[in-house]
Design a protein around this motif. Sequence first.
Motif, PDB file in Angstrom:
ATOM      1  N   ALA A  14       0.779  -1.145  -0.117  1.00 39.42           N
ATOM      2  CA  ALA A  14      -0.043   0.189   0.120  1.00 39.42           C
ATOM      3  C   ALA A  14       0.867   1.274   0.219  1.00 39.42           C
ATOM      4  CB  ALA A  14      -0.909  -0.087   1.315  1.00 39.42           C
ATOM      5  N   ALA A  15       1.998   1.243   0.730  1.00 40.10           N
ATOM      6  CA  ALA A  15       3.016   2.381   0.746  1.00 40.10           C
ATOM      7  C   ALA A  15       3.369   2.742  -0.611  1.00 40.10           C
ATOM      8  CB  ALA A  15       3.864   2.193   1.773  1.00 40.10           C
ATOM      9  N   ALA A  16       3.933   1.649  -1.414  1.00 42.25           N
ATOM     10  CA  ALA A  16       4.270   2.050  -2.691  1.00 42.25           C
ATOM     11  C   ALA A  16       3.107   2.523  -3.423  1.00 42.25           C
ATOM     12  CB  ALA A  16       4.786   0.711  -3.387  1.00 42.25           C
ATOM     13  N   ARG A  17       2.046   2.084  -3.340  1.00 46.05           N
ATOM     14  CA  ARG A  17       0.857   2.435  -4.356  1.00 46.05           C
ATOM     15  C   ARG A  17       0.650   4.062  -3.995  1.00 46.05           C
ATOM     16  NH1 ARG A  17      -1.869  -1.961  -2.987  1.00 46.05           N
ATOM     17  NH2 ARG A  17      -3.298  -1.177  -1.499  1.00 46.05           N
ATOM     18  N   TRP A  18       0.625   4.408  -2.716  1.00 48.87           N
ATOM     19  CA  TRP A  18       0.411   5.656  -2.457  1.00 48.87           C
ATOM     20  C   TRP A  18       1.436   6.609  -2.701  1.00 48.87           C
ATOM     21  CZ3 TRP A  18      -3.431   8.521  -0.736  1.00 48.87           C
ATOM     22  CH2 TRP A  18      -4.679   7.982  -0.313  1.00 48.87           C
ATOM     23  N   ILE A  19       2.662   6.242  -2.696  1.00 43.63           N
ATOM     24  CA  ILE A  19       3.819   7.175  -3.179  1.00 43.63           C
ATOM     25  C   ILE A  19       3.741   7.335  -4.776  1.00 43.63           C
ATOM     26  CG2 ILE A  19       6.188   7.174  -3.387  1.00 43.63           C
ATOM     27  CD1 ILE A  19       6.482   5.788  -0.988  1.00 43.63           C
ATOM     28  N   ALA A  20       3.481   6.274  -5.350  1.00 40.52           N
ATOM     29  CA  ALA A  20       2.878   6.649  -6.913  1.00 40.52           C
ATOM     30  C   ALA A  20       1.935   7.307  -7.118  1.00 40.52           C
ATOM     31  CB  ALA A  20       2.929   5.071  -7.524  1.00 40.52           C
ATOM     32  N   ARG A  21       0.783   7.246  -6.416  1.00 39.47           N
ATOM     33  CA  ARG A  21      -0.525   8.023  -6.519  1.00 39.47           C
ATOM     34  C   ARG A  21      -0.126   9.450  -6.496  1.00 39.47           C
ATOM     35  NH1 ARG A  21      -3.358   6.558  -9.627  1.00 39.47           N
ATOM     36  NH2 ARG A  21      -3.406   8.915 -10.622  1.00 39.47           N
ATOM     37  N   ILE A  22       0.565   9.874  -5.376  1.00 41.49           N
ATOM     38  CA  ILE A  22       1.101  11.332  -4.833  1.00 41.49           C
ATOM     39  C   ILE A  22       1.838  11.722  -5.975  1.00 41.49           C
ATOM     40  CG2 ILE A  22       1.956  12.840  -3.218  1.00 41.49           C
ATOM     41  CD1 ILE A  22       0.782  10.689  -1.002  1.00 41.49           C
TER      42      ILE A  22
END
Lengths: 254, 245
Positions: A59-67
Amino acid sequence: MDILNQLADTFFDWEAMGQVIPKMFAIGLPNTLILAVISGIIGTAIGMLLALMGISRNAAARWIARIYTDILRGLPPVLTILVIGFGFGPVIRELTGSTSPYPMAIAALSLMSGAYIGEIFRSGIQSVDKGQLEATRALGFSYGSSMRLVVVPQGIRRVLPALVNQFIALIKESSLVFMLGLLATEREIFQIGKDAAANSGNLSPYVAAAIFYLALTIPLTHFVNWIDARMRAGRPEKKEPDEAAAVVGKGAQA
Amino acid sequence: MSEFASGTLSAKNIHLSFGSNHVLRGIDLHVEKGTTASVIGPSGSGKSTLLRVMNRLIEPDQGDILLDGRSVLKDNPDELRRRIGMVFQQFNLFPHKTVAENISLALRKLRGMSKDEARDEALAQLDLVGLKHKADARPANLSGGQQQRVAIARALAMKPEVMFFDEATSALDPELVKGVLALMTDLAQGGMTMVVVTHEMGFSRNVSDIVTFMDAGVVVESGPPEKLFTDPQTERLQGFLSDVL
């Protein structure tokens, strides 16, 4: 007639154009291509990383990419180029002693196009049928190998037209780096036209610049249409009746 | 005498839920080495999900899976799946690779074969399903029946101990079903341990050694085909058979 003559003088002053065109070939065109190609390559690497983070199970990786993607896609390109060029330029100067804003221009273009390319890759990878991952895993491949060997290559193939479109956008956006005040030898097509127009008070150099851009972008646009049409139609099909099916093996003959 | 290094597969008391949806409610299935078990039942009864639990594409919430009497739930699931071949309703061949590459990929990457060895083995497997001449074609240029036979060859190339078939003929045009069923019959008679989820009642009745009827996530009835098809004990199986036969 006066108006027509006036417009012709403004936009199609052959002498003014003739003076700027050699410089566009010698300096402008190579610089535009260097900016677009290098940022395109770095942007593709950033985009692939963002896409893999975006579909990751972490989830952390997904969030970083999203932001990252939301911010860089949401800003006007000119603002990103100015902020990165003027903001990080002095830091690089202190670290390396280089005063050229050229690397900063490439960095800004790469970071921006990376955000777009990431979304292109992600949508391509996610459009691959789930059965492909399932079949690969059923053979005994790990999740990572399945993605790398089967799913991602298919996803990339599908988005080739969108990638070329992104490269066209990059050619055009590279004109914005004039904001950073490049050295004389680093100037790209647009700035050379702009400088010449400012010196002569005539807009013909802009027309010359326009012709250079169109000579790059129009063929690419048609290239996109061509691959798109080819992928839609698929390779020429040559299906055969399943004639051998009924006589395969002993069970069928018994 | 078996042509295959087959194994005995057992699922014991398998439970699986997706959220509040209790898909499998205590399934038992035993497939003796070298025999064929078919699983029949209405759509949504959990048949395909059961296959995916038994090769751990989906992990069960509860229960055990035994291969040759040994629990495999603690093993590396990737290694387990190398021992169980699976064939899908939609074939799931890799469209960007040739037919031969579809088969050689796992041989090279998972079995460590060289490129030439893997291609030779792929051609040998293609020969067994009558498609050696299609080795360099793309899957899209094959008929559905041919694609499914390539998918079977791809699974067999890994020398599995058990083969799963998930409605392998449901997506095929009627005239292509026969060739795939003939190939499956060959495998069954050759001594492969098989679990076949199918709507082909003829295959289930004539080829399988044991038939299991599932409905709503439970095994309703199970037994030899002659018994299940001629003398169904439960109303649910009677109703199902009168609908499909």
